[in-house]
Design a protein around this motif. Structure first.
Motif, PDB file in Angstrom:
ATOM      1  N   PRO A 166       0.726  -0.887  -0.454  1.00  7.65           N
ATOM      2  CA  PRO A 166       0.343   0.264   0.202  1.00  7.65           C
ATOM      3  C   PRO A 166       1.359   0.737  -0.103  1.00  7.65           C
ATOM      4  N   PHE A 167       0.484   3.160  -0.005  1.00 11.42           N
ATOM      5  CA  PHE A 167       0.893   3.791   0.094  1.00 11.42           C
ATOM      6  C   PHE A 167       1.481   3.874   1.663  1.00 11.42           C
ATOM      7  N   ASP A 196      -1.862   7.325  -4.925  1.00 12.11           N
ATOM      8  CA  ASP A 196      -1.930   7.967  -6.439  1.00 12.11           C
ATOM      9  C   ASP A 196      -3.073   8.916  -5.819  1.00 12.11           C
ATOM     10  N   PRO A 197      -3.545   9.343  -6.740  1.00 10.66           N
ATOM     11  CA  PRO A 197      -4.504  10.743  -6.001  1.00 10.66           C
ATOM     12  C   PRO A 197      -6.108  10.363  -6.388  1.00 10.66           C
ATOM     13  N   ALA A 207      -3.125  13.648  -0.874  1.00 10.78           N
ATOM     14  CA  ALA A 207      -3.064  12.490  -2.188  1.00 10.78           C
ATOM     15  C   ALA A 207      -1.420  13.366  -2.995  1.00 10.78           C
ATOM     16  N   ARG A 208      -2.101  14.002  -2.912  1.00 15.14           N
ATOM     17  CA  ARG A 208      -1.476  15.189  -4.210  1.00 15.14           C
ATOM     18  C   ARG A 208       0.069  15.929  -3.542  1.00 15.14           C
ATOM     19  N   LEU A 295      -4.360   8.822   4.746  1.00 16.17           N
ATOM     20  CA  LEU A 295      -4.047   9.987   4.516  1.00 16.17           C
ATOM     21  C   LEU A 295      -5.001  11.581   5.791  1.00 16.17           C
ATOM     22  N   THR A 296      -4.881  10.758   6.688  1.00 20.90           N
ATOM     23  CA  THR A 296      -5.480  11.381   8.087  1.00 20.90           C
ATOM     24  C   THR A 296      -4.343  10.826   9.190  1.00 20.90           C
ATOM     25  N   PRO A 297      -3.837  11.719   9.644  1.00 18.35           N
ATOM     26  CA  PRO A 297      -3.288  11.262  11.859  1.00 18.35           C
ATOM     27  C   PRO A 297      -3.473  10.104  11.862  1.00 18.35           C
TER      28      PRO A 297
END
Length: 349
Positions: A166-167, A196-197, A207-208, A295-297
């Motif tokens: 995964p990212f 990948d956005p 993501a970007r 993408l969130t803490p």
């Protein structure tokens, strides 16, 4: 030759355990020229980066995107050549360590790809011992890089190939036996997979901002920090601790930060012989993304985070509201910072 070690003393770190070095540093701190480090406990002199063939400062952001092409199905293909070499490297002024390296350096090249890319690793073993590359990520058992599975014998070559997922902030390392010997000798590196956005419409801007090369990403000051340590006399206790291999490098020459741009740190712990390592930021707090896979803490507004070996994450913070000046960051274990894991940011307007 007298070696410039902790506290300005001439005791040879390669023959003394860490407790003796710590005592030496306390006894001789009046001789140290850099008094900014908790009473002056710092290495004296500089490592020869040219002789080593790598610099801890370059490792901060020398992302390796590989040789890039496109498959017929439109998927991005990234190919890498990685070799194991046995090299003596200077880890502190006058202190040399018989390292095992990926592509001649510790840590190895920072592999940075995008979620969904096809990755191929041409792995060559130029050493006298069996070695592998084990990638943290999602892949088949055939690609796992453990003994008996794509393990390269001395003089041999193997190929790893998988889709990047995964990212997040990951790592790679040797998994040959005995594991602790292969790891503490230096066979590890960072493996960063950018999101990948298009796959995250619910958080496309976030993501970007992580995707290397986008305008959103260029607004950030990004750094890789691999927390590592070295057992120079092989008694299974570390004599030196560092970020990116060289003790006190970022205390002697603080890391320059532009106040008005946010900071992102990819933090990885590969320290052997100690249960945990840590990162503490002075005068500020950060958000933390455990393994970088969200993408969130996962933790918000903290100033210290602990990681066990192999654990990693992403730190995000800003000095926008701060006055210019030096702000320390270091391990919050006193022994670690005295023996090299002490650094500072130089915040500039």
């Amino acid at each position: 030759m007298e070696l410039g070690l902790l506290g300005g003393g001439s005791i040879l770190g390669k023959f003394l355990p860490n407790k003796a070095l710590a005592q030496n540093s306390q006894q001789h701190n009046s001789q140290v020229t850099n008094s900014a480090v908790h009473g002056g406990s710092t290495t004296v002199g500089d490592v020869d980066n040219d002789r080593n063939g790598f610099s801890p400062r370059d490792i901060l952001n020398d992302w390796d995107g590989g040789k890039v092409s496109q498959l017929p199905n439109g998927q991005t293909w990234r190919e890498y050549d990685i070799a194991v070499e046995e090299r003596e490297i200077e880890i502190a002024p006058g202190v040399f360590y018989p390292a095992w390296t990926y592509n001649g350096r510790v840590p190895g090249s920072t592999i940075r790809v995008t979620e969904g890319d096809r990755v191929k690793i041409n792995f060559r073993n130029k050493s006298r011992h069996p070695h592998t590359i084990h990638f943290h990520g999602i892949h088949s058992a055939r690609q796992d890089g453990v003994p008996g599975t794509l393990e390269a014998m001395p003089g041999g070559e193997v190929v790893y190939e998988f889709d990047a997922k995964p990212f997040g902030c990951h790592l790679y390392h040797c998994h040959s036996a005995p594991f602790k010997r292969h790891l503490h000798k230096g066979l590890y590196g960072a493996f960063i997979i950018d999101p990948d956005p298009k796959s995250h419409p619910e958080a496309e801007q976030e993501a970007r901002s992580r995707l290397l090369g986008t305008p959103e990403n260029q607004q950030w000051q990004e750094f890789l920090m691999v927390m590592n340590a070295f057992d120079t006399n092989f008694d299974e206790e570390n004599e030196f601790y560092a970020v990116n291999t060289i003790p006190h490098e970022f205390m002697k020459r603080p890391l320059r930060i532009e106040r008005d741009r946010p900071v992102r740190v990819y933090l990885i712990n590969v320290t052997e012989f100690d249960p945990v390592n840590s990162f503490h930021l002075h005068g500020n707090f950060f958000d933390y993304y455990d393994s970088g896979t969200t993408l969130t803490p996962t933790l918000r507004t903290i100033d210290t985070v602990m990681q066990c070996q192999g654990q990693r994450g992403i730190l995000e913070f800003s000095f926008k509201e701060h006055a210019p000046g030096q702000y320390m960051f270091h391990a919050h274990q006193s022994e670690f910072l005295e023996l090299g894991w002490m650094s500072a940011f130089e915040v500039v307007a």
